[in-house]
Design a protein around this motif. Structure first.
Motif, PDB file in Angstrom:
ATOM      1  N   GLN A 206       0.814  -1.370   0.011  1.00  8.55           N
ATOM      2  CA  GLN A 206       0.001   0.160  -0.133  1.00  8.55           C
ATOM      3  C   GLN A 206       1.083   1.300  -0.013  1.00  8.55           C
ATOM      4  O   GLN A 206       0.291   2.305  -0.248  1.00  8.55           O
ATOM      5  N   ASP A 207       2.034   1.169   0.715  1.00 12.80           N
ATOM      6  CA  ASP A 207       3.144   2.415   0.545  1.00 12.80           C
ATOM      7  C   ASP A 207       4.401   1.735   0.304  1.00 12.80           C
ATOM      8  O   ASP A 207       5.061   1.641   1.041  1.00 12.80           O
TER       9      ASP A 207
ATOM     10  N   CYS B 177       1.621  16.034   7.363  1.00 13.66           N
ATOM     11  CA  CYS B 177       0.359  15.424   8.040  1.00 13.66           C
ATOM     12  C   CYS B 177       0.141  15.876   9.311  1.00 13.66           C
ATOM     13  O   CYS B 177       1.165  16.410   9.858  1.00 13.66           O
TER      14      CYS B 177
ATOM     15  N   ASP C 223      -4.734   9.823   5.025  1.00 17.11           N
ATOM     16  CA  ASP C 223      -3.823   9.355   4.352  1.00 17.11           C
ATOM     17  C   ASP C 223      -2.450   9.941   4.419  1.00 17.11           C
ATOM     18  O   ASP C 223      -2.181  10.893   3.786  1.00 17.11           O
TER      19      ASP C 223
ATOM     20  N   ARG D  40       0.642   8.206   3.781  1.00 19.54           N
ATOM     21  CA  ARG D  40       1.417   7.560   3.236  1.00 19.54           C
ATOM     22  C   ARG D  40       2.870   8.299   2.614  1.00 19.54           C
ATOM     23  O   ARG D  40       2.348   9.361   2.055  1.00 19.54           O
TER      24      ARG D  40
ATOM     25  N   ARG E  80       2.869   9.457  -1.158  1.00 19.17           N
ATOM     26  CA  ARG E  80       2.150  10.828  -1.340  1.00 19.17           C
ATOM     27  C   ARG E  80       2.918  11.986  -1.429  1.00 19.17           C
ATOM     28  O   ARG E  80       2.593  13.118  -2.058  1.00 19.17           O
TER      29      ARG E  80
ATOM     30  N   LEU F 129     -12.702   3.905   5.405  1.00 18.96           N
ATOM     31  CA  LEU F 129     -12.370   3.916   4.018  1.00 18.96           C
ATOM     32  C   LEU F 129     -13.391   3.379   3.182  1.00 18.96           C
ATOM     33  O   LEU F 129     -14.269   2.626   3.446  1.00 18.96           O
TER      34      LEU F 129
ATOM     35  N   ALA G 116     -10.980   2.323  -3.046  1.00 16.37           N
ATOM     36  CA  ALA G 116      -9.607   2.722  -3.414  1.00 16.37           C
ATOM     37  C   ALA G 116      -9.687   2.621  -5.049  1.00 16.37           C
ATOM     38  O   ALA G 116     -10.369   2.041  -5.782  1.00 16.37           O
TER      39      ALA G 116
ATOM     40  N   ASN H 101      -5.002   4.231  -4.419  1.00 18.78           N
ATOM     41  CA  ASN H 101      -5.167   5.367  -3.636  1.00 18.78           C
ATOM     42  C   ASN H 101      -6.292   4.906  -2.761  1.00 18.78           C
ATOM     43  O   ASN H 101      -7.201   4.836  -3.211  1.00 18.78           O
ATOM     44  N   PRO H 102      -6.144   5.120  -1.601  1.00 23.74           N
ATOM     45  CA  PRO H 102      -7.349   4.668  -0.761  1.00 23.74           C
ATOM     46  C   PRO H 102      -8.265   6.103  -0.884  1.00 23.74           C
ATOM     47  O   PRO H 102      -7.939   7.423  -0.818  1.00 23.74           O
TER      48      PRO H 102
ATOM     49  N   TYR I  16     -11.117   8.173   1.360  1.00 21.69           N
ATOM     50  CA  TYR I  16     -11.471   7.966   2.813  1.00 21.69           C
ATOM     51  C   TYR I  16     -12.915   8.990   2.827  1.00 21.69           C
ATOM     52  O   TYR I  16     -12.923   9.997   1.948  1.00 21.69           O
TER      53      TYR I  16
ATOM     54  N   TYR J 184      -6.558  -2.656  -0.792  1.00 19.87           N
ATOM     55  CA  TYR J 184      -7.259  -2.405   0.414  1.00 19.87           C
ATOM     56  C   TYR J 184      -8.647  -3.307   0.363  1.00 19.87           C
ATOM     57  O   TYR J 184      -9.594  -2.759   0.787  1.00 19.87           O
TER      58      TYR J 184
END
Length: 666
Positions: free
Chosen positions: A243-244, A340, A346, A348, A351, A574, A577, A588-589, A591, A645
C-alpha cells in the motif's frame, strides 16, 4: 473475518520529532482532579496504585478516574477532557521530565517510590505552564524514612530499589527497571507483514540524595532517565509496503532522556516558604523509515523553577514564582513525506511531492511568572485569583493569562466550586516549526477552560462529586498540502471545543471495603478553519463508566475488580480505493469524512488479588491479575489488507491475559 491482537499499530507513517512533554495545594496522599480547591472526594494514591489492570503502574491507574481516556496501541497516553495527549504537562518532583510513557504504554514511575500524584484536568492554577490540556504531577517518597531493598519481578518487567538512610539527616535511594517482554515477544507475535530487527524494549532509572540541615530545610539531588527502542522490517508479502512502497526498508526508532536537578525546600521563621529547582534535561530521538529517510534530533534544556508562599494572616496567603528555561535543539534529517497531522487519514510516504533535507539548531528561551492569592474571604468562601505571565523568544509572543478558582461551602455537606483559566503551549513536535521541515512562524496553541461543580458528602465515607466543564481551543496546528503556492506546510488553522459533565461517587467505608464509580458524558469537536470541515475529534467518547471495588478479605489477602465501559473510538472510514494513474499496482485509498465512523463500544473486567507473606528477614508481596476477565473482543481499529485495500480485519485489544508479580522487601 480475521481478527488480530494489537501490539504495534502502524496506521501512521508520519515522521515526528520526540520532545519533552511539559505539567492549589492539596492534602498529602490524595489524588485531586479539582483545580479550584482542596477536595476530599478523590481516591487516595495508595488505592490507585493497586487498581486492577494497571499492573502497579501509578499513571495507568489514572484511567479509572473520570475524564481520562488512554489511546490504544503505541499511543497509549492519557487524553484528558477532549485534549490531545500532547497537550498535557508532566512534572516529577517539581521538575519537568522528558517523557512519562514507554513504548508499551506503561509509565516510567516506580510505584515503590511514588508518594503522591495529582491530576489537574482543567482550570489549573497559574503556577503551571506549557499545557492546554491537563497537568499531571508526581512526588517521590523521601529517602529518609527507612532502610529497605526491593526486588520487583513480573512477566513484563524487572526492577530493584535500594533505599538507605545514611544518618538522621541524610539518605538516598536508587531504582532501576527494565522490560522483559523482549525476551519472549518474538515467540508470541507471529505476523506475515513484519519481523523485528530490534525487539521493543525499555529501561528507566530514578535516584535521589536528600540532606536536611534543619527541620525547616531540605536539599534533594535527583536524577531520572529512560530509554525506549524498537525496530522492524517489512516482509516481501507485507500489505504495508504493497500500500505504501516507500516503507520498504522498515523502521528503527529510539528515544531517551536523562535529567538531573536539585530542589531546595525551606521555611523561614517569618513564615515564608520557598521551593527552588534547578535542572538539566537531555533528550535524543533517532528515527529511520524506508530507504534513506531519517531524523536525528537531540536537545538540552537548562532551567530554574521557583515557588514562594507567604501568609498574610490566618486566612490569607500569597504565592508567586519564576520559571526560566533555555532549550537548544540540534536536528538533522532527510525525508520525503507529505505534511500530515492528527486529522489526516492518508499519510503514506508515497504521497510526498518533495524531499525535505536540513540541519540546524533551535534556541528557545521561555520566561514565566505567576502570582496567586489564596484567600478565605469568609468561613465558607475561599477565593483563589491568579495571573500567569509568559514570554517566548522563539515565537516572539507574550501572554497575560488570568486564572481564578473558588470554593463556597453552601451547607456543611455541600460545596460549590468554580474555575476559569487561559493557557497556551508550544507544539509538541519541533519538526512542525523548524525552517526546513515545517513553518517557523507557527504560534502556540491556546485554550480557555471553564469548570463548575458540586461536592456532596452524602454520609460518612460516601462523597459525590459532579463537575461541568467547557474547553475552547484555538490555533491548533493543521497540515497544508505540500504543493501550496506559498510552500507553507503547517499553520494554526484549526480550532476545537470540548464540554461535558463528570460524576464521581467515592466510597471509603472502612479499611476493608472501598471503591468508586465514575461516569463521564462528553462531546469533543474540531474544526479545520482552512477547509471549513467540522467534525468530532478522535478522542470523542460520549460515555465512559468506571467501577472499582476492593475488599481486604484478611490481613494477608486483598481482592479487587475494575469494570470499564466507554463508547467506541472514532475513525475515518475507508470508502474504497482507485488505481494510481502513474504507478502500476499502486492504489490510492478514498476516505470518508474525518472521524465519522464509531467503533463498537469498549468494555472489560479486570481482576486482581494481592497476597502478603511475612518472613523473619524479608517480606514478600505477591499479586495476580487477569485482564479482560470475560474475554471481550474489543475492536480498537481496522486494518485494510492487500494492495487494493479489498479486505478489512478488526484490530482488537488484549485478549484474556494473566499476569503475576512478586516483590521482595529486605
Amino acid at each position: 473475518m480475521k481478527r488480530s491482537t494489537t501490539f504495534l499499530f502502524l496506521s501512521s507513517t508520519i515522521v515526528t520529532f520526540a520532545t519533552a512533554s511539559q505539567a492549589e495545594e492539596i492534602e498529602l496522599d490524595k489524588v485531586t482532579t479539582q483545580a479550584p480547591a482542596v477536595t476530599e472526594s478523590q481516591p487516595e494514591t495508595r488505592k490507585l496504585l493497586v487498581v486492577p489492570g494497571a499492573g502497579n503502574d501509578p499513571l495507568r491507574a489514572l484511567e479509572s478516574l473520570p475524564g481520562v481516556v488512554f489511546g490504544k496501541g503505541n499511543d497509549a497516553r492519557p487524553a484528558v477532557r477532549g485534549s490531545s495527549p500532547d497537550d498535557n504537562a508532566y512534572y516529577l518532583d517539581f521538575l519537568p521530565v522528558g517523557y512519562l510513557f514507554h513504548n508499551d504504554g506503561s509509565s516510567i514511575l516506580s510505584d515503590s517510590l511514588t508518594d503522591e500524584f495529582q491530576l489537574y484536568p482543567a482550570a489549573f492554577g497559574p503556577e503551571f505552564n506549557g499545557a492546554t490540556g491537563a497537568v499531571i504531577t508526581a512526588e517521590s517518597r523521601s529517602p529518609l524514612r527507612d532502610s529497605q531493598q526491593i526486588i520487583d519481578l513480573s512477566l513484563l518487567r524487572a526492577g530493584f530499589l535500594i533505599d538507605q538512610p545514611v544518618s538522621d539527616d541524610q539518605g538516598f535511594y536508587l531504582s532501576g527497571r527494565m522490560s522483559l517482554f523482549q525476551y519472549y515477544l518474538e515467540n508470541i507475535v507471529d505476523s506475515d507483514d513484519f519481523e523485528f530487527t530490534t525487539v521493543p524494549e525499555f529501561y528507566d532509572y530514578q535516584g535521589s540524595y536528600e540532606y536536611r540541615p534543619s527541620d525547616l530545610t531540605s536539599v534533594r539531588f535527583q536524577f531520572v532517565g529512560a530509554r525506549d527502542k524498537a525496530g522492524l522490517d517489512f516482509t516481501e508479502e507485507s500489505d504495508f509496503t504493497a500500500q505504501d512502497p516507500a516503507l520498504t526498508g522498515g523502521l528503527e526508532a529510539q528515544q531517551m532522556f536523562n535529567s538531573q536537578g536539585v530542589v531546595i525546600d525551606s521555611v523561614s521563621p517569618s513564615g515564608l516558604s520557598s521551593r527552588i529547582g534547578i535542572s538539566h534535561l537531555e533528550q535524543a530521538f533517532d528515527f529511520t523509515l524506508g530507504e534513506g529517510n531519517y531524523i536525528d534530533a537531540n536537545s538540552h534544556r537548562y532551567g530554574i523553577r521557583s515557588e514562594f508562599s507567604y501568609p498574610l494572616g490566618l486566612d490569607h496567603e500569597v504565592s508567586w514564582g519564576l520559571e526560566y528555561s533555555e532549550r537548544l535543539v540540534d536536528y538533522r534529517g532527510l525525508f520525503k513525506a507529505p505534511p500530515c497531522d492528527e486529522f489526516t487519514a492518508d499519510c503514506r510516504l508515497v504521497r510526498a511531492t518533495e524531499t525535505l533535507q536540513g540541519s540546524g539548531t533551535l534556541r528557545i528561551r521561555q520566561t514565566d511568572l505567576f502570582i496567586k492569592d489564596t484567600w478565605s474571604v469568609t468561613a465558607r468562601w475561599q477565593l483563589i485569583p491568579g495571573l500567569h505571565l509568559s514570554d517566548d523568544s522563539y515565537t516572539g509572543n507574550q501572554y497575560v493569562e488570568p486564572r481564578i478558582s473558588q470554593g463556597y461551602q453552601l451547607t456543611d455537606a455541600l460545596r460549590w466550586t468554580l474555575g476559569y483559566g487561559r493557557y497556551h503551549s508550544m507544539p509538541a513536535n519541533p519538526g512542525q516549526y523548524t525552517p526546513e521541515f515545517g513553518n517557523p512562524d507557527l504560534d502556540e496553541t491556546r485554550a480557555t477552560h471553564y469548570v463548575t461543580g458540586l461536592e456532596a458528602q452524602l454520609r460518612d465515607g460516601l462523597m459525590l462529586t459532579t463537575e461541568l466543564y467547557y474547553k475552547d481551543i484555538t490555533d491548533i496546528i493543521v497540515a497544508r498540502p505540500s504543493d501550496t503556492s506559498d510552500g507553507v506546510r503547517y499553520n494554526n488553522d484549526a480550532s476545537g471545543r470540548a464540554f461535558g459533565i463528570e460524576m464521581l461517587l467515592n466510597a471509603d467505608f472502612s479499611e476493608r471495603w472501598y471503591g468508586w464509580t465514575s461516569v463521564t458524558l462528553s462531546r469533543t469537536e474540531r474544526s479545520n478553519d482552512r477547509t471549513g470541515e467540522d467534525f468530532r475529534y478522535s478522542y470523542d467518547q460520549p460515555l465512559v463508566i468506571n467501577m472499582v471495588a476492593s475488599y481486604r478479605a484478611s490481613d494477608i489477602w486483598t481482592l479487587g475488580l475494575k469494570w470499564r465501559y466507554q463508547s467506541g473510538q472514532l475513525v475515518t472510514p475507508l470508502e474504497g480505493a482507485e488505481e494510481d494513474p502513474d504507478t502500476a499496482g499502486l492504489y490510492n485509498p478514498i476516505y470518508g469524512d474525518p472521524f465519522s465512523e464509531r467503533l463498537p463500544s469498549y468494555h472489560r473486567l479486570d481482576f486482581r488479588a494481592d497476597r502478603s507473606f511475612r518472613f523473619s528477614n524479608a517480606d514478600m508481596d505477591l499479586y495476580f491479575e487477569v485482564i479482560n476477565l470475560y474475554a471481550r473482543e474489543n475492536v480498537v481499529g481496522y486494518r485494510y489488507l492487500n494492495a487494493d485495500y479489498s479486505e478489512r480485519e478488526d484490530v482488537t485489544d488484549l485478549p484474556p491475559l494473566a499476569s503475576v508479580g512478586v516483590r521482595l522487601l529486605f
